[in-house]
Design a protein around this motif. Sequence first.
Motif, short mmCIF file in Angstrom:
data_model
loop_
_atom_site.label_atom_id
_atom_site.label_comp_id
_atom_site.label_asym_id
_atom_site.label_seq_id
_atom_site.Cartn_x
_atom_site.Cartn_y
_atom_site.Cartn_z
N MET A 51 0.83 -1.20 0.00
CA MET A 51 0.00 0.00 0.00
C MET A 51 0.87 1.25 0.00
O MET A 51 1.90 1.29 0.65
CB MET A 51 -0.87 -0.03 1.27
N ASP A 52 0.47 2.28 -0.77
CA ASP A 52 1.20 3.55 -0.76
C ASP A 52 1.00 4.27 0.57
O ASP A 52 -0.01 4.07 1.24
CB ASP A 52 0.71 4.47 -1.88
N ALA A 53 1.96 5.13 0.89
CA ALA A 53 1.87 5.85 2.17
C ALA A 53 1.01 7.09 2.08
O ALA A 53 0.77 7.76 3.08
CB ALA A 53 3.28 6.23 2.62
N ASP A 54 0.53 7.43 0.87
CA ASP A 54 -0.12 8.74 0.71
C ASP A 54 -1.64 8.66 0.78
O ASP A 54 -2.33 9.62 0.43
CB ASP A 54 0.32 9.37 -0.61
N LEU A 55 -2.18 7.51 1.21
CA LEU A 55 -3.63 7.29 1.33
C LEU A 55 -4.34 7.35 -0.02
O LEU A 55 -5.54 7.55 -0.07
CB LEU A 55 -4.27 8.29 2.31
N GLN A 56 -3.57 7.19 -1.12
CA GLN A 56 -4.23 7.08 -2.43
C GLN A 56 -4.80 5.68 -2.61
O GLN A 56 -5.64 5.46 -3.47
CB GLN A 56 -3.24 7.38 -3.56
N ASP A 57 -4.30 4.74 -1.81
CA ASP A 57 -4.84 3.39 -1.79
C ASP A 57 -5.69 3.28 -0.54
O ASP A 57 -5.16 3.16 0.55
CB ASP A 57 -3.70 2.35 -1.71
N GLU B 241 -6.95 11.76 -4.51
CA GLU B 241 -5.70 12.52 -4.59
C GLU B 241 -4.89 12.30 -3.34
O GLU B 241 -5.44 11.99 -2.28
CB GLU B 241 -6.03 14.00 -4.81
N ARG B 242 -3.57 12.45 -3.45
CA ARG B 242 -2.76 12.16 -2.27
C ARG B 242 -3.03 13.14 -1.14
O ARG B 242 -3.37 14.28 -1.35
CB ARG B 242 -1.26 12.06 -2.54
N VAL B 243 -2.86 12.63 0.08
CA VAL B 243 -3.28 13.39 1.24
C VAL B 243 -2.31 14.54 1.51
O VAL B 243 -2.70 15.60 1.98
CB VAL B 243 -3.42 12.45 2.47
N ALA C 48 -4.65 -0.64 -13.18
CA ALA C 48 -4.34 -1.48 -12.02
C ALA C 48 -3.33 -0.77 -11.14
O ALA C 48 -2.36 -0.22 -11.62
CB ALA C 48 -3.78 -2.82 -12.48
N ARG C 49 -3.57 -0.76 -9.84
CA ARG C 49 -2.66 -0.11 -8.90
C ARG C 49 -1.70 -1.16 -8.36
O ARG C 49 -1.90 -2.36 -8.50
CB ARG C 49 -3.45 0.50 -7.74
N ASP C 50 -0.67 -0.68 -7.68
CA ASP C 50 0.22 -1.62 -7.00
C ASP C 50 -0.39 -2.09 -5.69
O ASP C 50 0.17 -2.94 -5.01
CB ASP C 50 1.58 -0.96 -6.72
MG MG Z 1 0.50 8.17 -4.74
#
Ligand code: MG
Length: 309
Positions: free
Chosen positions: A93-99, A200-202, A156-158
Amino acid sequence: MKKLSLIVPCYNEQEALEPFMSEIVRVRELLLPCLLELVFINDGSKDNTLNIIRQLAEEHDFVRFVSFSRNFGKESAIMAGFSMAEGDYVSVMDADLQDPPALLPDMLRAVQVEGYDCAGTRRITRKGDPLIRSAFARVFYRFINVLSSTKIVDGARDYKLLSRKAVNAILSMPEYNRFSKGLYEWIGFRTKWFEYENVERVAGKTKWSFWRLFKYSLEGIVSFTTLPLALASLLGIMCLFVGIIIIILLSVRQIIWHNSVDGWTSMACIVVLLSGVQLFCMGIIGQYLAKMYMEIKRRPHYIIAEKSD
Ligand code: MG
Ligand code: UDP
């Protein structure tokens, strides 16, 4: 009791980590009775990210981390996470809360109860992304899916949740050029897809410049298909064929009419065109050669500078 490992690659994420952590603490309750293990990978951040991660690891006993000696890229960070993870299920999971972490319980259910080996996510919109970038992405996905037999899902996301079986399959691929969107497809297994609108990223901004994305897409093409090489040969054969026809026509003209003085323009055009084709094909071969060169060195994917105990 079963355990879920959550891998979070971080590169300059000092602003995002705090909101991220509070969201994880909230979602953790919803995952019970499955235990949660959080693995941060600090990918050579230049800001305060490492200090924040260290502190989080001290505050929460379910947090572990590893820190690279420099920036090795997200793919290497994910690889490190996979080899560190101890869980029966592993999620990236990305750290930016986009996931959205809120999807985790459903994804876990898909793998734990419904018998899938992979829960994948794809965003159905690219809202918030620059227009030219979305257009480029769309062309890339169409292009690579024509060229490669491994189908790569657009959008598709990571952000994934994998069973131990699938994780081991990923770990068994030691290649240096890692285009993970393709690797996940290549290993097979049944995947359940979850769709969501782009978020969008947080905080902070994206680390993927247009140039970086372009290089990444080339990597994808080179690692998942050798068709461009075949196309290069095809182009060569076609040129040869046309060349033979031209030679025959010109020879006949010379023999019958003896007038071959003019024609400098056409000659120059042919020389320029053929040199272009040759350089283009050499470029394609060069791309594969360069990737082979990198693979053959067998360098490690990352160097660890610090690890939580
Ligand atoms: Mg991101
Ligand atoms: N990331 C990383 N190493 C890098 C670039 C990015 O570990 O060299 C991490 C980053 O911290 C984030 C995730 O990969 O957690 C996705 O990056 P970003 O949000 O910039 O990409 P985007 O969501 O815009 O595709």
